[in-house]
Motif scaffolding. Structure first.
Motif, PDB file in Angstrom:
ATOM      1  N   LEU A 127      43.882  36.938  25.950  1.00 36.48           N
ATOM      2  CA  LEU A 127      42.993  37.862  25.010  1.00 36.48           C
ATOM      3  C   LEU A 127      42.234  38.813  25.728  1.00 36.48           C
ATOM      4  CD1 LEU A 127      41.524  34.852  22.823  1.00 36.48           C
ATOM      5  CD2 LEU A 127      43.301  36.812  22.014  1.00 36.48           C
ATOM      6  N   ASN A 128      41.896  38.698  27.207  1.00 35.44           N
ATOM      7  CA  ASN A 128      41.164  39.691  27.776  1.00 35.44           C
ATOM      8  C   ASN A 128      41.852  40.577  28.573  1.00 35.44           C
ATOM      9  OD1 ASN A 128      38.033  39.046  28.127  1.00 35.44           O
ATOM     10  ND2 ASN A 128      39.150  36.955  27.944  1.00 35.44           N
ATOM     11  N   MET A 129      42.934  40.048  29.244  1.00 31.16           N
ATOM     12  CA  MET A 129      44.014  40.946  30.010  1.00 31.16           C
ATOM     13  C   MET A 129      45.120  41.449  29.123  1.00 31.16           C
ATOM     14  SD  MET A 129      42.044  41.095  32.406  1.00 31.16           S
ATOM     15  CE  MET A 129      43.048  42.242  33.648  1.00 31.16           C
ATOM     16  N   GLY A 130      45.462  40.954  28.120  1.00 35.03           N
ATOM     17  CA  GLY A 130      46.793  41.267  27.408  1.00 35.03           C
ATOM     18  C   GLY A 130      46.715  42.676  26.829  1.00 35.03           C
ATOM     19  N   PRO A 131      45.463  42.963  26.145  1.00 39.43           N
ATOM     20  CA  PRO A 131      45.275  44.431  25.635  1.00 39.43           C
ATOM     21  C   PRO A 131      45.440  45.516  26.765  1.00 39.43           C
ATOM     22  CG  PRO A 131      43.831  42.799  24.544  1.00 39.43           C
ATOM     23  CD  PRO A 131      44.676  41.904  25.602  1.00 39.43           C
ATOM     24  N   ILE A 132      44.756  44.902  27.845  1.00 32.11           N
ATOM     25  CA  ILE A 132      44.581  45.954  28.970  1.00 32.11           C
ATOM     26  C   ILE A 132      46.044  46.298  29.242  1.00 32.11           C
ATOM     27  CG2 ILE A 132      43.854  46.482  31.310  1.00 32.11           C
ATOM     28  CD1 ILE A 132      41.190  44.849  30.534  1.00 32.11           C
ATOM     29  N   PHE A 166      45.254  54.375  39.674  1.00 25.90           N
ATOM     30  CA  PHE A 166      43.619  54.826  39.475  1.00 25.90           C
ATOM     31  C   PHE A 166      43.734  55.000  37.963  1.00 25.90           C
ATOM     32  CE2 PHE A 166      43.404  56.113  43.987  1.00 25.90           C
ATOM     33  CZ  PHE A 166      41.994  55.723  44.195  1.00 25.90           C
ATOM     34  N   VAL A 167      44.792  55.484  37.312  1.00 29.32           N
ATOM     35  CA  VAL A 167      44.840  55.711  35.831  1.00 29.32           C
ATOM     36  C   VAL A 167      44.752  54.284  34.864  1.00 29.32           C
ATOM     37  CG1 VAL A 167      45.891  56.689  33.560  1.00 29.32           C
ATOM     38  CG2 VAL A 167      45.580  58.042  35.899  1.00 29.32           C
ATOM     39  N   THR A 168      45.421  53.494  35.479  1.00 29.58           N
ATOM     40  CA  THR A 168      45.589  52.360  34.841  1.00 29.58           C
ATOM     41  C   THR A 168      44.416  51.306  35.044  1.00 29.58           C
ATOM     42  OG1 THR A 168      46.816  51.138  36.300  1.00 29.58           O
ATOM     43  CG2 THR A 168      48.125  52.143  34.544  1.00 29.58           C
ATOM     44  N   VAL A 169      43.865  51.383  36.212  1.00 29.02           N
ATOM     45  CA  VAL A 169      42.540  50.604  36.595  1.00 29.02           C
ATOM     46  C   VAL A 169      41.474  51.004  35.812  1.00 29.02           C
ATOM     47  CG1 VAL A 169      40.984  50.074  38.675  1.00 29.02           C
ATOM     48  CG2 VAL A 169      43.476  49.809  38.809  1.00 29.02           C
ATOM     49  N   ALA A 170      41.326  52.585  36.018  1.00 30.01           N
ATOM     50  CA  ALA A 170      40.496  53.011  35.032  1.00 30.01           C
ATOM     51  C   ALA A 170      40.215  52.586  33.627  1.00 30.01           C
ATOM     52  CB  ALA A 170      40.404  54.675  35.410  1.00 30.01           C
ATOM     53  N   GLY A 196      26.810  44.877  35.278  1.00 27.19           N
ATOM     54  CA  GLY A 196      27.695  46.166  35.135  1.00 27.19           C
ATOM     55  C   GLY A 196      28.113  46.812  36.409  1.00 27.19           C
ATOM     56  N   GLU A 197      27.273  46.503  37.398  1.00 26.97           N
ATOM     57  CA  GLU A 197      27.093  47.149  38.552  1.00 26.97           C
ATOM     58  C   GLU A 197      28.363  46.466  39.422  1.00 26.97           C
ATOM     59  OE1 GLU A 197      23.685  47.602  40.503  1.00 26.97           O
ATOM     60  OE2 GLU A 197      22.718  49.156  39.576  1.00 26.97           O
ATOM     61  N   ALA A 198      28.324  45.235  39.410  1.00 26.35           N
ATOM     62  CA  ALA A 198      29.198  44.297  40.147  1.00 26.35           C
ATOM     63  C   ALA A 198      30.371  44.596  39.654  1.00 26.35           C
ATOM     64  CB  ALA A 198      28.848  42.831  39.902  1.00 26.35           C
ATOM     65  N   LEU A 199      30.628  44.722  38.185  1.00 24.61           N
ATOM     66  CA  LEU A 199      32.003  44.917  37.410  1.00 24.61           C
ATOM     67  C   LEU A 199      32.694  46.026  38.185  1.00 24.61           C
ATOM     68  CD1 LEU A 199      33.608  43.950  34.842  1.00 24.61           C
ATOM     69  CD2 LEU A 199      32.669  45.806  33.773  1.00 24.61           C
ATOM     70  N   ILE A 200      32.032  47.286  38.266  1.00 25.95           N
ATOM     71  CA  ILE A 200      32.575  48.467  38.821  1.00 25.95           C
ATOM     72  C   ILE A 200      32.870  48.246  40.300  1.00 25.95           C
ATOM     73  CG2 ILE A 200      32.043  51.002  39.643  1.00 25.95           C
ATOM     74  CD1 ILE A 200      30.320  50.957  36.900  1.00 25.95           C
ATOM     75  N   ILE A 201      32.076  47.840  41.106  1.00 24.03           N
ATOM     76  CA  ILE A 201      32.454  47.537  42.417  1.00 24.03           C
ATOM     77  C   ILE A 201      33.590  46.588  42.788  1.00 24.03           C
ATOM     78  CG2 ILE A 201      31.564  46.557  44.770  1.00 24.03           C
ATOM     79  CD1 ILE A 201      28.729  47.701  43.694  1.00 24.03           C
ATOM     80  N   ILE A 202      33.538  45.490  42.236  1.00 24.51           N
ATOM     81  CA  ILE A 202      34.656  44.337  42.466  1.00 24.51           C
ATOM     82  C   ILE A 202      36.019  44.859  41.941  1.00 24.51           C
ATOM     83  CG2 ILE A 202      35.546  42.015  41.497  1.00 24.51           C
ATOM     84  CD1 ILE A 202      32.708  40.924  41.777  1.00 24.51           C
ATOM     85  N   THR A 203      36.130  45.946  40.728  1.00 23.78           N
ATOM     86  CA  THR A 203      37.360  46.254  40.124  1.00 23.78           C
ATOM     87  C   THR A 203      37.787  47.265  41.556  1.00 23.78           C
ATOM     88  OG1 THR A 203      36.525  46.042  37.975  1.00 23.78           O
ATOM     89  CG2 THR A 203      38.408  47.650  38.341  1.00 23.78           C
ATOM     90  N   TRP A 204      36.992  48.350  41.779  1.00 24.75           N
ATOM     91  CA  TRP A 204      37.553  49.333  42.674  1.00 24.75           C
ATOM     92  C   TRP A 204      37.873  48.644  43.778  1.00 24.75           C
ATOM     93  CZ3 TRP A 204      40.256  52.672  40.587  1.00 24.75           C
ATOM     94  CH2 TRP A 204      39.726  53.185  39.172  1.00 24.75           C
ATOM     95  N   PHE A 205      37.015  47.754  44.411  1.00 27.24           N
ATOM     96  CA  PHE A 205      37.261  47.208  45.827  1.00 27.24           C
ATOM     97  C   PHE A 205      38.466  46.386  45.875  1.00 27.24           C
ATOM     98  CE2 PHE A 205      36.612  43.735  48.622  1.00 27.24           C
ATOM     99  CZ  PHE A 205      36.573  44.373  49.931  1.00 27.24           C
TER     100      PHE A 205
END
Length: 428
Positions: free
Chosen positions: A176-181, A411-415, A319-328
């Motif tokens: 449910l969380n990752m499937g749509p992405i 970069f596109v898919t992660v964004a 929110g800040e943690a979400l951005i940092i962990i995703t891109w790191f």
């Protein structure tokens, strides 16, 4: 003072082991086991604490799925799917690209990525030769689809297995969380590939007629080497996937589902267990074990907790943690193996749970660790396998060839994934 020295040794062993893994001068399994042996020998990880750090859910889930895949492979199931897909495309390069990518993504969501590309890449090369078109865009699409498809489910990629086990996340939660992405990212990545390689996918009507004639001579049923095993494999795989959907309601761990499916298939098929068990990737299993022990040393010495507190000093909210962990995790996974990265990040996120809601952060880690592998030719095991098979068949894909499109895809898919997670958990 003694605690500081012990912590310093644990960090040194971790970094030295990681360096050996990255350099590839020493086999990564040997490096991980050596590092684990050192911290066990020095007592940094007490022997009696070993069960706490060995993630048996991840290990047994991997073993069970490897047994199912290796047993099913003997029937010709995956070759059957490949030929059927090629026929359905009816000689259209764009349809071949689309269908093979979708099939690769779907299979990779329930089976190991490497196994998927090992089975489908030779058939894809064969079809592109029949069509007399450039195989590179199709191979790249297969790689990206494999990594994106693996993001969608609990069992699609080893980092997800590790995350699900550590955070107690169910198969349905992942879907449910990752499937749509994964679904959105798959078609976006195919759109990018088409834009870059659209001229290579144009063929004349005469060539299409010739392709259709050649495909018409292929019979997918000839790919089935054992009809009895074929039927049993399909039945067991469907049963296992169905149980994955309801395992949380039945209170059955995913590892138990995989092991049950593996044992049922081995018993039902009556195959020699030694023959199948020899094909299990034991080097990968022991690599995981070594990593779990190494990370356990960082937990035992308080390093993970200390790093978490340090990061929390710069991160004010989820929110800040979400951005940092995703891109790191995404950028790191494009450079180094995503398995040790995930192993190191899991206890870090757990430690952050004392001051914020970390539930969205598990999806951020999954997103970055799985999709970051699309960035470079060495970012994921599937990338290396496909490029290696292509090279043996005379198709050359250089590091820079891959990087030019891979880094854009990453970069596109992660964004996109980060944007969808932000909307869902943080708000517009």
């Amino acid at each position: 003072m003694e605690q500081t020295i012990t912590a310093g040794i644990a960090v040194a062993v971790f970094l030295i082991t990681y360096t050996m893994i990255i350099s590839e001068r020493v086999h990564r399994t040997v490096a991980a086991l050596f590092g684990a042996a050192v911290v066990l020998f020095l007592g940094i990880v007490p022997w009696e604490a070993l069960p706490e750090h060995l993630d048996l859910d991840t290990l047994f889930l991997l073993i069970g799925m490897m047994i199912i895949v290796n047993t099913s492979k003997e029937s010709g199931l995956f070759e059957f799917i490949a030929i059927k897909t090629a026929k359905f495309a009816k000689g259209s390069p764009m349809k071949v690209l689309l269908l093979f990518s979708v099939v690769t993504a779907v299979i990779s969501s329930v089976l190991d990525n490497v196994t998927t590309v090992l089975l489908l890449t030779p058939m894809l090369l064969y079809i592109t030769r029949l069509m007399d078109i450039n195989p590179v865009p199709f191979l790249l699409a297969e790689v990206f689809a494999s990594n994106i498809g693996g993001t969608a489910t609990l069992i699609g990629d080893p980092p997800n297995i590790m995350i699900g086990s550590a955070a107690g996340l169910s198969f349905n939660e992942f879907l449910l969380n990752m499937g749509p992405i994964a679904l959105v990212d798959l078609f976006v990545s195919l759109g990018i590939i088409y834009l870059v390689y659209r001229n290579a996918m144009k063929i004349s009507d005469a060539k299409r007629d010739k392709i259709l004639s050649t495909l018409g001579e292929l019979d997918e049923r000839d790919a089935i080497r054992d009809y009895s095993l074929f039927k049993k494999s399909v039945a067991v795989i469907l049963g296992v996937v169905m149980l994955f959907f309801v395992h949380d309601r039945l209170d059955i761990p995913p590892a138990v589902v995989a092991l049950t499916g593996a044992s049922v298939l081995l018993l039902w098929a009556g195959m020699d267990p030694e023959e199948i068990l020899e094909k299990v990737e034991w080097t990968a299993i022991f690599f995981f074990m070594g990593l779990f022990i190494l990370v356990g040393a960082l937990v035992e010495t308080g390093i993970i907790d200390g790093v978490a507190r340090w990061i929390l000093g710069y991160i004010g909210n989820t929110g800040e943690a979400l951005i940092i962990i995703t891109w790191f995790s995404a950028i790191s996974s494009a450079i180094v193996d995503n398995i040790p990265l995930t192993a190191a990040m899991i206890p870090l996120i757990k430690a952050m749970g004392s001051s914020m809601n970390v539930y969205p952060l598990w999806w951020a880690l999954s997103l970055g660790a799985c999709l970051g592998g699309n960035g470079t030719a060495i970012g994921a095991s599937a990338n290396v396998v496909v490029i290696g098979i292509a090279s043996r068949e005379g198709v050359r894909i250089t590091f820079m060839d891959f990087l030019k499109i891979g880094i854009v895809i990453m970069f596109v898919t992660v964004a996109i994934g980060l944007g969808l997670l932000w909307i869902r958990y943080i708000g517009v």
